[in-house]
Write an enzyme that holds these catalytic residues in place. Structure first.
Site, PDB file in Angstrom:
ATOM      1  CE  LYS A  11      -3.941  -2.208   2.282  1.00  0.00           C
ATOM      2  NZ  LYS A  11      -4.989  -2.040   3.324  1.00  0.00           N
ATOM      3  CE1 TYR A  51      -9.397  -3.090   0.269  1.00  0.00           C
ATOM      4  CE2 TYR A  51      -8.517  -1.177  -0.869  1.00  0.00           C
ATOM      5  CZ  TYR A  51      -8.333  -2.296  -0.063  1.00  0.00           C
ATOM      6  OH  TYR A  51      -7.080  -2.618   0.400  1.00  0.00           O
ATOM      7  CG  ASN A 114      -3.647  -2.339   6.748  1.00  0.00           C
ATOM      8  OD1 ASN A 114      -3.521  -1.978   5.574  1.00  0.00           O
ATOM      9  ND2 ASN A 114      -4.593  -3.167   7.136  1.00  0.00           N
ATOM     10  CG  HIS A 117      -5.571  -6.259   0.129  1.00  0.00           C
ATOM     11  ND1 HIS A 117      -6.731  -6.297   0.876  1.00  0.00           N
ATOM     12  CD2 HIS A 117      -5.760  -7.119  -0.902  1.00  0.00           C
ATOM     13  CE1 HIS A 117      -7.588  -7.128   0.301  1.00  0.00           C
ATOM     14  NE2 HIS A 117      -7.022  -7.637  -0.788  1.00  0.00           N
ATOM     15  CD  GLU A 128      -9.014  -9.417  -3.147  1.00  0.00           C
ATOM     16  OE1 GLU A 128      -9.863  -9.100  -2.301  1.00  0.00           O
ATOM     17  OE2 GLU A 128      -7.810  -9.613  -2.856  1.00  0.00           O
TER      18      GLU A 128
END
Ligand code: CMP
Length: 140
Positions: A11, A51, A114, A117, A128
């Site tokens: 990320k 998302y 964070n 993913h 995905e």
């Protein structure tokens, strides 16, 4: 144990801090292979589409904003039980709950920023992976 593929995203908080190599060394040392990889700038539409399952959640808007705040690395990890293994290596979503030695315990800044993913099931992994890669992009 079955050989699986899972989608991993490094990320913007991690690419900003130049952590791509350090994070991928953890995945590789744990036996996962990076069989497809691309560094990209997500568009808002891509972030919202990716998302989409979280569209009704209170954090959705901020999450999409964060995911377009800088480049991400999208990649396919392959290995034995890759979906569950990747999630073990990443640690809990909230870094406050992430076990020592996990990527999120080491690097995550917050529940939103964070660092990584990972797909949460084999069927979501297939969806995905298909969101970013075609079969010919994946070289095992
Ligand atoms: P990820 O595994 O990418 O899936 C959805 C993301 O939403 C999650 O990691 C977090 O980065 C982000 N997020 C932000 N706030 C929350 C929250 N309160 N609960 C769960 N996920 C959150």
């Amino acid at each position: 144990m079955p050989i699986e593929r899972t989608l991993s995203i490094i990320k913007p908080d991690a690419t900003r801090r130049n952590l791509t190599g350090k994070i991928n060394a953890i995945f590789e040392d744990a036996g996962l292979r990076i069989v497809a990889q691309r560094r990209i700038q997500l568009t808002r539409a891509q972030a919202e589409g990716f998302y989409g399952v979280h569209a009704e959640r209170s954090f959705f808007k901020d999450l999409c904003e964060f995911m377009i705040s800088g480049p991400v690395v999208v990649q396919v990890l392959e290995g034995e039980n890759a979906v569950a293994r990747n999630r073990e290596i990443m640690g809990a979503t909230n870094p406050a709950n992430a076990a020592e030695g996990t990527v999120r315990a080491a690097f995550a800044e917050s529940i939103e920023a964070n660092s990584v993913h990972g797909s949460d099931s084999l069927s979501n992994a297939a969806n995905e992976i298909g969101f970013f890669f075609s079969e010919s992009d994946i070289v095992g």
